[in-house]
Design an enzyme around this catalytic site. Structure first.
Site, mmCIF file in Angstrom:
data_model
loop_
_atom_site.group_PDB
_atom_site.id
_atom_site.type_symbol
_atom_site.label_atom_id
_atom_site.label_comp_id
_atom_site.label_asym_id
_atom_site.label_seq_id
_atom_site.Cartn_x
_atom_site.Cartn_y
_atom_site.Cartn_z
ATOM 1 N N ASP A 70 0.840 -1.190 0.000
ATOM 2 C CA ASP A 70 0.000 0.000 0.000
ATOM 3 C C ASP A 70 0.878 1.243 0.000
ATOM 4 O OD1 ASP A 70 -2.374 1.784 0.710
ATOM 5 O OD2 ASP A 70 -3.292 -0.188 0.916
ATOM 6 N N HIS A 285 -4.328 5.587 3.792
ATOM 7 C CA HIS A 285 -4.963 4.445 3.140
ATOM 8 C C HIS A 285 -4.422 3.129 3.690
ATOM 9 C CE1 HIS A 285 -5.959 1.706 -0.268
ATOM 10 N NE2 HIS A 285 -6.991 2.523 -0.457
ATOM 11 N N SER A 458 -11.184 -1.052 -1.584
ATOM 12 C CA SER A 458 -9.952 -1.029 -0.785
ATOM 13 C C SER A 458 -10.207 -1.469 0.644
ATOM 14 C CB SER A 458 -9.346 0.378 -0.773
ATOM 15 O OG SER A 458 -8.674 0.653 -1.969
#
Length: 540
Positions: A70, A285, A458
């Protein structure tokens, strides 16, 4: 790149069209809903809590390393620091103690970093492809080309048209958000309050058309989001930053940050580069993904991850822009070589110029009994169609087969067992997507020991990666394909139609048309099936 796309595009449309209300916003989302049970909790989670309470008490388990490829993970987060991977063969001493080519890789590795720092923003792969072909085709016409170059030239023109459309849309969104933001800030100044309430907007008397339009929107907003300061920061300001980043970086043909890394960007098989900063400049994220998988369940802090024996390895390869194939390939190989048994990949893009390099890494992972879990993407596309591309994927470019037995493609679902079950943004595909999992308003960890809600496949992908990790923790002798089978065969089947936008038309289709399994993953069912599989295997 899937980061924050859904939230900000929705905001741009909502502000442009007026009332800031959606069906999703009117729903009530229970805390930890992704882990709750449809029957006992009346929300379509995956029954994780029920599995812990009824099936896993007093059972032995082993730790399982799960790699989060990521943008970075905040390894000091209060709810993650106890579950962060530590390389047992490496010391923080400026040396490559374990002789793997990566100096001081204590908690993972950063393929977006180098001696000059870390890459935060990147272009789309589309931009990089155009840039590579510009010297060959810019200002050329079909008349000046040989027959052998015509197909590539036409592809080049199509890519340029696609980029122009994206850039124009981003500029329009940026201008729209900027205009709204400017008028709103002037209104707040006139009110004389830093954090006005609904009553303040009701009492405000517009003096021009722009103020009247903004007031109309804000009256709807404040009924749903009563804290103005939070709304302004997390949605208006963040949306402005998002579209500005698209214009300045993602779609900018002249932007190339790769000098920061110091690698040869034209060598897709180069392996040794990067640094050991596994957090990076923007870890929102990746930290959110990591928390969904394995945030500490027993510390009375924050949230509960799916897997209580997950060890989170951060491998940084996904910038704010499109990831590069070489970084993805190297991240997969690094994760495998350092003990990961599950890899979560909450990213994707529309072009993959070196897919063979990624495929070789995927084949390597498969050969080492690693399960790869990938987000299907957030464009509401049917991935079965030839025109719909989302890379990486499990189909090998050299036509030698697929990684399907050890690869799970995940779509996103919501909490309500009705026609709205499919998340409106989620990609789907009767033969391309394996399962669905919760991906709407998932509350999880964010940098600096904070927490927030995010939407997207995600978020659905780490729900499944957490489930796979949980199975491998309690039934470590099951192979990656067996773990996938346990997950696929134990879904809660959805036997009613769901809403789907096809073009501009809303249609209802059987849920079985959206994915191979025809259902939403379920921890309780999967654990029961995995236990049965493990017992059968032990008797052989």
């Amino acid at each position: 790149m899937f980061k924050n796309k859904i939230k900000y595009l929705f905001i741009a449309l909502a502000l442009a069209m007026g009332p800031f209300i959606s069906e999703a916003q009117n729903l009530t989302y229970k805390a930890n809903w992704q882990n709750l049970d449809l029957v006992s909790d009346t929300t379509f989670g995956i029954s994780t809590e029920k599995a812990y309470q009824e099936l896993l008490k007093n059972k032995k388990a082993v730790n399982v390393v799960v790699a989060v490829i990521d943008g970075g993970v905040d390894i000091s987060h209060e709810d993650l620091k106890s579950v962060i991977y530590t390389n047992p063969k490496e010391k923080l001493d400026g040396k490559d103690d374990d002789k793997n080519g990566y100096i001081d890789d204590i908690n993972g590795w950063d393929f977006l970093g180098g001696p000059k720092g870390d890459v935060e923003f990147e272009t789309l792969e589309l931009v990089r492809q155009i840039r590579a072909l510009n010297p060959k085709y810019e200002n050329k016409s079909t008349d000046s080309l040989s027959k052998t170059n015509e197909a590539e030239y036409l592809k080049y023109l199509n890519m340029k048209n696609e980029l122009n459309q994206k850039l124009t849309e981003a500029k329009n969104n940026l201008n729209g958000i900027y205009g709204f933001k400017t008028v709103l800030e002037n209104m707040v100044k006139k009110m004389g309050k830093e954090n006005p309430a609904l009553a303040d907007f009701e009492a405000f008397e517009p003096t021009e058309r722009g103020e009247a339009q903004v007031k109309k929107v804000m009256l709807n907003v404040m009924k749903e989001e009563p804290d103005f300061a939070t709304f302004k920061k997390e949605q208006i300001d963040a949306a402005f930053d998002h579209f500005k980043e698209q214009v300045d970086y993602n779609y900018n043909i002249d932007y190339n940050p790769r000098d920061i890394v110091g690698d040869d960007e034209n060598d897709p098989r180069q392996k040794i580069y990067g640094n050991n900063d596994v957090t990076g400049p923007d870890a929102l994220h990746g930290t959110h993904v990591a928390g969904i998988i394995g945030a500490n369940r027993d510390n009375n802090l924050g949230i509960k991850g799916v897997a209580n024996h997950a060890i989170i390895m951060s491998v940084r390869a996904v910038p704010n822009g499109d990831e590069r194939d070489k970084d993805v390939a190297n991240a997969i190989r690094y994760a495998v070589d350092n003990g990961a048994k599950v890899i979560n990949m909450s990213f994707g893009k529309g072009y993959s110029p070196h897919k063979d390099v990624v495929d070789d890494a995927v084949k390597y992972a498969v050969s080492k009994d690693v399960l790869l879990v990938h987000a299907a993407g957030n464009d509401d596309m049917n991935l079965d169609l030839e025109s719909s591309k989302n890379y990486p994927n499990r189909i090998y470019a050299d036509q030698t087969g697929t990684a399907a037995p050890s690869w799970i493609e995940v779509g996103a679902s919501g909490p309500t067992d009705d026609a709205s079950l499919k998340a409106s943004f989620s990609n789907y595909g009767k033969t391309s997507v394996d399962v669905f999992a919760p991906g709407e308003r998932i509350y999880s960890t964010t940098p600096n020991s904070t927490y927030t809600e995010e939407d997207g496949t995600s978020m659905a992908s780490p729900v499944v990666a957490g489930l796979a990790t949980l199975i491998r923790s309690y039934f470590p002798k099951l192979t990656a394909p067996e773990v996938k089978n346990a997950i696929m065969q134990s879904v809660v089947k959805v036997n009613h139609p769901v809403e789907l936008m096809i073009g501009k038309d809303k249609k209802t289709v059987p849920f079985s048309d959206l994915c191979i399994s025809g259902g939403v993953v379920n921890t309780y069912n999967a654990i029961k099936l995995a236990e049965s599989m493990a017992k059968t295997s032990a008797k052989k």
